[in-house]
Design a protein around this motif. Sequence first.
Motif, PDB file in Angstrom:
ATOM      1  N   MET A   1       9.059  32.093  50.339  1.00 60.76           N
ATOM      2  CA  MET A   1      10.759  32.831  50.215  1.00 60.76           C
ATOM      3  C   MET A   1      11.545  33.395  51.103  1.00 60.76           C
ATOM      4  O   MET A   1      12.255  33.697  51.431  1.00 60.76           O
ATOM      5  N   GLY A   2      10.721  34.484  51.170  1.00 61.25           N
ATOM      6  CA  GLY A   2      10.527  35.271  52.140  1.00 61.25           C
ATOM      7  C   GLY A   2      10.997  34.445  53.876  1.00 61.25           C
ATOM      8  O   GLY A   2      11.951  35.640  54.679  1.00 61.25           O
ATOM      9  N   LEU A   3       9.800  33.898  54.216  1.00 60.22           N
ATOM     10  CA  LEU A   3       9.098  33.115  55.015  1.00 60.22           C
ATOM     11  C   LEU A   3      10.869  32.503  55.341  1.00 60.22           C
ATOM     12  O   LEU A   3      12.232  32.761  56.885  1.00 60.22           O
ATOM     13  N   ASN A   4      11.463  31.385  54.433  1.00 58.84           N
ATOM     14  CA  ASN A   4      12.137  30.816  54.724  1.00 58.84           C
ATOM     15  C   ASN A   4      14.168  31.975  54.302  1.00 58.84           C
ATOM     16  O   ASN A   4      14.977  31.734  55.201  1.00 58.84           O
ATOM     17  N   ALA A   5      14.362  32.997  53.829  1.00 59.37           N
ATOM     18  CA  ALA A   5      15.380  33.918  53.520  1.00 59.37           C
ATOM     19  C   ALA A   5      15.570  34.575  55.218  1.00 59.37           C
ATOM     20  O   ALA A   5      16.540  33.886  55.720  1.00 59.37           O
ATOM     21  N   GLY A   6      14.394  34.943  55.286  1.00 59.97           N
ATOM     22  CA  GLY A   6      14.394  35.572  57.315  1.00 59.97           C
ATOM     23  C   GLY A   6      14.424  34.838  58.061  1.00 59.97           C
ATOM     24  O   GLY A   6      16.025  34.979  59.202  1.00 59.97           O
ATOM     25  N   ARG A   7      14.402  32.933  58.432  1.00 61.51           N
ATOM     26  CA  ARG A   7      14.621  32.098  58.835  1.00 61.51           C
ATOM     27  C   ARG A   7      16.064  32.090  59.037  1.00 61.51           C
ATOM     28  O   ARG A   7      17.010  31.637  60.018  1.00 61.51           O
ATOM     29  N   TYR A   8      16.741  31.869  57.377  1.00 63.16           N
ATOM     30  CA  TYR A   8      17.791  31.670  57.204  1.00 63.16           C
ATOM     31  C   TYR A   8      18.839  32.817  58.117  1.00 63.16           C
ATOM     32  O   TYR A   8      20.001  32.483  59.189  1.00 63.16           O
ATOM     33  N   ILE A   9      18.551  34.084  57.969  1.00 60.82           N
ATOM     34  CA  ILE A   9      18.845  34.964  58.570  1.00 60.82           C
ATOM     35  C   ILE A   9      19.205  35.159  59.753  1.00 60.82           C
ATOM     36  O   ILE A   9      20.434  35.525  60.441  1.00 60.82           O
ATOM     37  N   GLY A  10      18.068  35.573  60.530  1.00 60.89           N
ATOM     38  CA  GLY A  10      17.737  34.990  61.666  1.00 60.89           C
ATOM     39  C   GLY A  10      18.408  33.654  62.511  1.00 60.89           C
ATOM     40  O   GLY A  10      18.969  34.220  63.920  1.00 60.89           O
ATOM     41  N   GLU A  11      19.037  32.117  61.800  1.00 61.98           N
ATOM     42  CA  GLU A  11      19.250  31.669  62.701  1.00 61.98           C
ATOM     43  C   GLU A  11      20.862  32.067  62.773  1.00 61.98           C
ATOM     44  O   GLU A  11      21.743  31.781  63.295  1.00 61.98           O
ATOM     45  N   ARG A  12      21.379  33.025  61.301  1.00 61.52           N
ATOM     46  CA  ARG A  12      22.577  33.087  61.815  1.00 61.52           C
ATOM     47  C   ARG A  12      23.180  34.357  62.357  1.00 61.52           C
ATOM     48  O   ARG A  12      24.114  34.667  62.829  1.00 61.52           O
ATOM     49  N   LEU A  13      22.478  35.042  62.364  1.00 63.26           N
ATOM     50  CA  LEU A  13      22.248  36.562  63.616  1.00 63.26           C
ATOM     51  C   LEU A  13      21.837  36.553  64.661  1.00 63.26           C
ATOM     52  O   LEU A  13      22.438  37.213  65.225  1.00 63.26           O
TER      53      LEU A  13
END
Length: 345
Positions: free
Chosen positions: A159-171
């Motif tokens: 969960m944390g990994l995919n949340a971080g990846r999503y935010i990372g790609e957006r920013l």
Amino acid sequence: MPESSRRGLLFGAAAVSTGALLAACTSNEPKNARSDADTAPAADDKPGAPVTIGFAGPQADHGWLNAINENATSRAARYSDVTLEITEGSNDTAAQIGQVQTLINKKVDVLVVLPADGKALTQAGLQAMKAGIPVINLDRIFASPQAYRCWIGGDNYGMGLNAGRYIGERLKDKPDAKVVELAGMDNLELTQQRTRGFDDALKNYPNITKVARQAAEFTVESGQAKMAQLLQAQSAFDALWNHDDDQGVGALRAIAQAGRDEFLMVGGAGAKSAMDAIKADDGVLKATVLYPPTMAASAIDLARALGQNKGVGGMAELEIPASVTLYSAVVTKDNVDAYLPTGFS
């Protein structure tokens, strides 16, 4: 979600039979994810030997936990060969141990247990296994693998990994991006796992810094209070990850009261309210990372297969697997229509 009160690619909800269930585990983004209520057993999944499944679940004091119980009961009702013996949900370990022992005394064929406390309920699982009743351990894992035949549950680190990846790609193209985290209860291992996954994902984006983290309690009230503190302490940031959609309701209230909208927000678990907001796309909430309560429906499928001495379709083995970890899919505006039927209230 709290372990005393808690809890991907979507798994059980997309499964139309035990066979489809495990096949779904291999796909990251199903084209058509449907709720258990909208899904019938496959036409070739004919009734087999009668199976009595004992279900000892949690007290439904949280949206996700209520969805766990509903998924178990609705899934069992789909099978003419399944009888479900369900206990009154409890977050009191002593009471739940007594409930499990009652199911053992009733000589059910298979037990499905989501323990209020995995460690505390381990002896009850061992007792069932020694009595010849196989146990499906749901989500909160027992302290010994000897206490269960199969574990099925979510992936908190994922969960944390995919949340971080999503935010990372957006920013990823934004210099000096700042993110904040509204976590769950810090004394729970699941909260620590979600934070660890999030932090590990952000390591791949050197332009992003996590500037603040606040722990809440998986409730609307705590989400509102702790989010208000974060907003007061941070005059501006670019993204927020909130571990839980129930506390996210409070967080969104605090955000609205503060009149802030300069950041994007990612939630967790997959509540219908979060998916509705994502679909509307008129606020800061842009995604939620699933921790699907449909795992309870999948547990019933696995228990039925176990009671009938079956394996699962799509796999060569004659037995069900020893463990199944669900994938934490990211629900966005692009795929929310597929996942909306699975959202819980």
